[in-house]
Enzyme design. Structure first.
Site: not given
Length: 514
Positions: A301, A267
């Site tokens: 993110c 990720e």
């Protein structure tokens, strides 16, 4: 530790850190007199000195994790869920303290620190239910008198590498699922946020003690640098490595794990965009854009980094956004009214300024981006979020700068907007603001957003734990947290049972012997 500064009505940072660590049950030896210093981004001062693991320590931890896995995999899954339930109860009981520690170590405002711990509680609840639903399939067999099915089994020790911006929640997304799946876990937190990891480990150990019978080494913590992480990526006894962080880090981890035919859950970076169409509710859009772009000082993110606005509403929306950027509360994240805390460190500030310089050289119009409170706190890095009006999607716009920079691009059609949206290497999260059903459905279709997360009339930031989290392209393709992400922490077996008295072969193959 150095003497601490105090915010308005706040206790000194280092003093408060000590009180929280002790309240959370972290032994003094875990954060005093170590070789790695820990600084609070609130003031820039040292708040801890933690011992570091060596590669040899990491290898020993892997050996303990293997032994723990071999015992844990035999425990029924619903019983494994009971341990995770107890962990969730510890987190509920200590939410205030752990959330506050996240604020002190990572610089998040109070509500975001508490929200991160709530995510941990929520994923524990999800995983407890999951522990009774680790289902397989029954598949129709072409052979009479046969049954074919899939079963899922624990896979082994899972390495978890996390980033500073969500110092505890991302561990829980992985660990809660891995534990109910029957795996052991080894956690390497960011070197910038080890104190919160020590606190979580202490809470886990308390839950394991209440559980009774959890094998030693079921969850371990390794504080150290890249050499410690390399042990997890290279050791064949660690079949799964989940890594959250930059694309640069993911390239290293993914390659090293793949070299030994291990499995990685990556990720990585996001360069998330929101499209604003003429039919959009601009009041709703403004609020959604502001949080997604400025929350956590742009250090998520899923932070909104590109805003693609139709020319029909550009002049109505952007001046309002400029005003919001100029008036947002910036300061000590512990203080009421603060919405933007500090960047994590000097390197983050310098990266932000370098990106703004590149945009300025390309003729961009920049609102904000300057450092604030530098005289008051010279060792901390507070900045005003930057709104950058730019004519085209140049190279710096295609790069994720982990800071509060929002590039604004003007478009004239949905097709152009989607092409700009998808025209970057990353593919994590995305959104569109529109009240046109056709536009919304197009954005969610195969010809729309190419991201792992696509939203309508909410920003790209702030995912729920019930959905699988992750993205495509340079974001890595991994999925954590909800939905069927649990499958990544298990191995699949296809089973065929012959309950007949004959032996028919698949595909009608004949192989008769006397």
């Amino acid at each position: 530790m150095a003497n601490s500064e105090t915010g308005k009505g706040q206790r000194p940072v280092a003093e408060e850190t000590v009180q929280l660590l002790r309240a959370l049950g972290v032994p003094d030896k875990s954060w005093r007199n170590g070789t790695r210093t820990v600084r609070s981004p609130i003031t820039g001062e040292i708040i801890g000195e933690v011992p570091e693991a060596s590669p040899e320590d990491a290898a020993q931890a892997v050996a303990r994790s293997v032994a723990a896995f071999e015992a844990w995999r035999t425990v029924p899954a619903p019983r494994r869920g009971e341990l995770v339930r107890l962990l969730g109860e510890e987190l509920r009981a200590h939410k205030a303290e752990l959330g506050r520690l996240v604020t002190l170590e990572a610089g998040k405002i109070v509500s975001e620190g508490l929200g991160e711990v709530q995510e941990m509680i929520d994923i524990c609840d999800f995983a407890v239910g999951l522990s009774r639903q680790l289902y397989g399939l029954t598949i129709a067999s072409e052979r009479p008198g046969h049954r074919m099915m899939e079963t899922w089994h624990p896979v082994g020790p899972v390495g978890i590498i996390t980033a500073f911006n969500f110092p505890v929640a991302v561990w829980s997304w992985n660990a809660a699922l891995a534990l109910v799946a029957g795996d052991s876990v080894i956690w390497k937190p960011s070197e910038k946020t080890p104190l919160t990891a020590l606190a979580v480990q202490a809470l886990f150990e308390r839950a394991a003690s209440a559980f009774g019978g959890a094998p030693e080494g079921l969850s371990q913590l390794l504080i150290g640098g890249a050499d410690v992480g390399a042990v997890l990526t290279d050791d064949t006894r660690v079949p799964v490595v989940s890594a959250t962080g930059s694309t640069r880090m993911g390239r290293i981890v993914g390659e090293r794990v793949a070299r030994r035919f291990g499995r990685s859950i990556l990720e990585l970076g996001g360069n998330n965009a929101a499209i604003v169409r003429p039919s959009a509710d601009l009041d709703l859009s403004l609020r959604g854009i502001a949080f997604a772009a400025m929350g956590t000082a742009g250090q998520r993110c899923t932070t909104l980094r590109r805003l693609i606005v139709d020319g029909a509403v550009y002049d109505a929306l952007i001046p309002r956004l400029v005003r919001a950027y100029s008036s947002v509360g910036i300061g000590d994240p512990r203080e009421a009214g603060t919405l933007i805390g500090p960047l994590i460190d000097k390197a983050a500030y310098e990266g932000m300024q370098k990106a703004l310089d590149a945009a300025r050289a390309a003729g961009a119009r920049i609102h904000g981006g300057e450092r604030v409170r530098a005289d008051e706190r010279p060792d901390a890095y507070y900045v005003r979020p930057a709104l950058v009006e730019i004519g085209e999607q140049i190279e710096i716009v295609k790069h994720e700068t982990f800071a509060p920079i929002l590039y604004v691009l003007r478009t004239s059609s949905l097709e152009e907007a989607i092409a700009l949206h998808n025209g970057v290497p990353q593919g994590l999260s995305s959104s569109i603001f529109t009240n046109d059903l056709r536009e919304a459905e197009t954005f969610l279709s195969a010809e729309g957003s190419d991201c792992g997360i696509a939203n309508v009339n909410i920003g790209p930031s702030g995912a729920e734990i019930g959905g699988a989290f992750g993205g495509e392209k340079e974001t890595g393709g991994g999925r954590e947290s909800g939905s069927d992400a649990w499958k990544a922490y298990m191995r699949r077996a296809t089973n065929t049972i012959n309950y007949s008295r004959s032996l028919p072969l698949a595909q009608g193959v004949s192989f008769d012997i006397d």
